[in-house]
Design a protein around this motif. Structure first.
Motif, PDB file in Angstrom:
ATOM      1  N   ILE A   1       4.624   4.053   8.728  1.00  0.00           N
ATOM      2  CA  ILE A   1       4.452   4.984   7.799  1.00  0.00           C
ATOM      3  C   ILE A   1       2.870   4.427   7.552  1.00  0.00           C
ATOM      4  O   ILE A   1       2.489   3.508   7.167  1.00  0.00           O
ATOM      5  N   PRO A   2       1.195   5.126   8.425  1.00  0.00           N
ATOM      6  CA  PRO A   2       0.101   4.822   8.288  1.00  0.00           C
ATOM      7  C   PRO A   2      -0.216   4.188   6.458  1.00  0.00           C
ATOM      8  O   PRO A   2      -0.183   4.923   4.996  1.00  0.00           O
TER       9      PRO A   2
ATOM     10  N   LEU B   1      -2.659  -0.640   8.128  1.00  0.00           N
ATOM     11  CA  LEU B   1      -1.742  -1.132   9.060  1.00  0.00           C
ATOM     12  C   LEU B   1      -0.557   0.133   8.914  1.00  0.00           C
ATOM     13  O   LEU B   1      -1.214   0.719   8.368  1.00  0.00           O
ATOM     14  N   SER B   2      -0.061  -0.301   9.186  1.00  0.00           N
ATOM     15  CA  SER B   2       1.308   0.775   9.602  1.00  0.00           C
ATOM     16  C   SER B   2       2.412   0.137   8.836  1.00  0.00           C
ATOM     17  O   SER B   2       2.516  -1.168   9.203  1.00  0.00           O
TER      18      SER B   2
ATOM     19  N   PRO C   1      11.465  -0.889  -3.099  1.00  0.00           N
ATOM     20  CA  PRO C   1       9.931  -1.536  -3.109  1.00  0.00           C
ATOM     21  C   PRO C   1       9.678  -1.570  -1.396  1.00  0.00           C
ATOM     22  O   PRO C   1      10.537  -1.732  -0.969  1.00  0.00           O
ATOM     23  N   THR C   2       8.158  -0.600  -0.660  1.00  0.00           N
ATOM     24  CA  THR C   2       7.687  -1.010   0.391  1.00  0.00           C
ATOM     25  C   THR C   2       6.835  -1.742   0.009  1.00  0.00           C
ATOM     26  O   THR C   2       5.696  -1.517  -0.550  1.00  0.00           O
ATOM     27  N   TYR C   3       6.762  -3.403   0.779  1.00  0.00           N
ATOM     28  CA  TYR C   3       6.193  -4.201   0.640  1.00  0.00           C
ATOM     29  C   TYR C   3       4.773  -3.949   1.878  1.00  0.00           C
ATOM     30  O   TYR C   3       5.085  -3.962   3.301  1.00  0.00           O
TER      31      TYR C   3
ATOM     32  N   GLY D   1      -0.184 -11.103   4.230  1.00  0.00           N
ATOM     33  CA  GLY D   1      -1.752 -11.271   4.508  1.00  0.00           C
ATOM     34  C   GLY D   1      -2.244 -10.558   4.850  1.00  0.00           C
ATOM     35  O   GLY D   1      -3.239  -9.949   5.678  1.00  0.00           O
ATOM     36  N   ALA D   2      -1.877  -8.684   4.726  1.00  0.00           N
ATOM     37  CA  ALA D   2      -2.598  -8.310   4.971  1.00  0.00           C
ATOM     38  C   ALA D   2      -4.037  -7.730   4.470  1.00  0.00           C
ATOM     39  O   ALA D   2      -4.376  -6.774   5.294  1.00  0.00           O
TER      40      ALA D   2
END
Length: 120
Positions: free
Chosen positions: A74-75, A101-102, A111-113, A117-118
């Motif tokens: 997912i974007p 990012l995706s 949880p989707t982390y 560093g993103a």
């Protein structure tokens, strides 16, 4: 509404390295990693979240997670804004894009982390 987790580090004032006239190798110690986490249970179907952070001390956000029903790529776009978000939810010109990012969604209740560093 925010349905996710925000992890941050605090550095106690007693551990802040004071400026010196000459370079030094001293680094702050005593940082504590803390988190704000919701239940990850939700029926909210919004495509984004906004929230204000009011900190007593300097903090550094080290990771952020969110809740999504998706399990594919997912974007993601992450924005920040100094001051409150209230009244600026429809004015993108007042926001700064800090990550685009995706990520692979982990599904509802997990949880989707954003990767480390993103948004440095």
């Amino acid at each position: 509404l925010f349905n996710g987790a925000l992890h941050y580090e605090t550095i106690p004032e007693s551990h802040i390295v004071k400026p010196t006239p000459q370079p030094t190798t001293d680094v702050p110690t005593g940082a504590q990693i803390k988190s704000i986490t919701t239940t990850f249970e939700s029926s909210v179907t919004y495509a984004g979240n906004m929230f204000d952070i009011l900190a007593r001390d300097d903090i550094e956000i080290s990771s952020i997670a969110f809740n999504t029903y998706k399990t594919d790529e997912i974007p993601i776009k992450l924005y920040t804004k100094e001051g409150t978000h209230r009244g600026f939810d429809k004015d993108i010109s007042q926001w700064t894009l800090v990550a685009s990012l995706s990520v692979k969604g982990m599904g509802m209740g997990n949880p989707t982390y954003l990767p480390q560093g993103a948004f440095d």
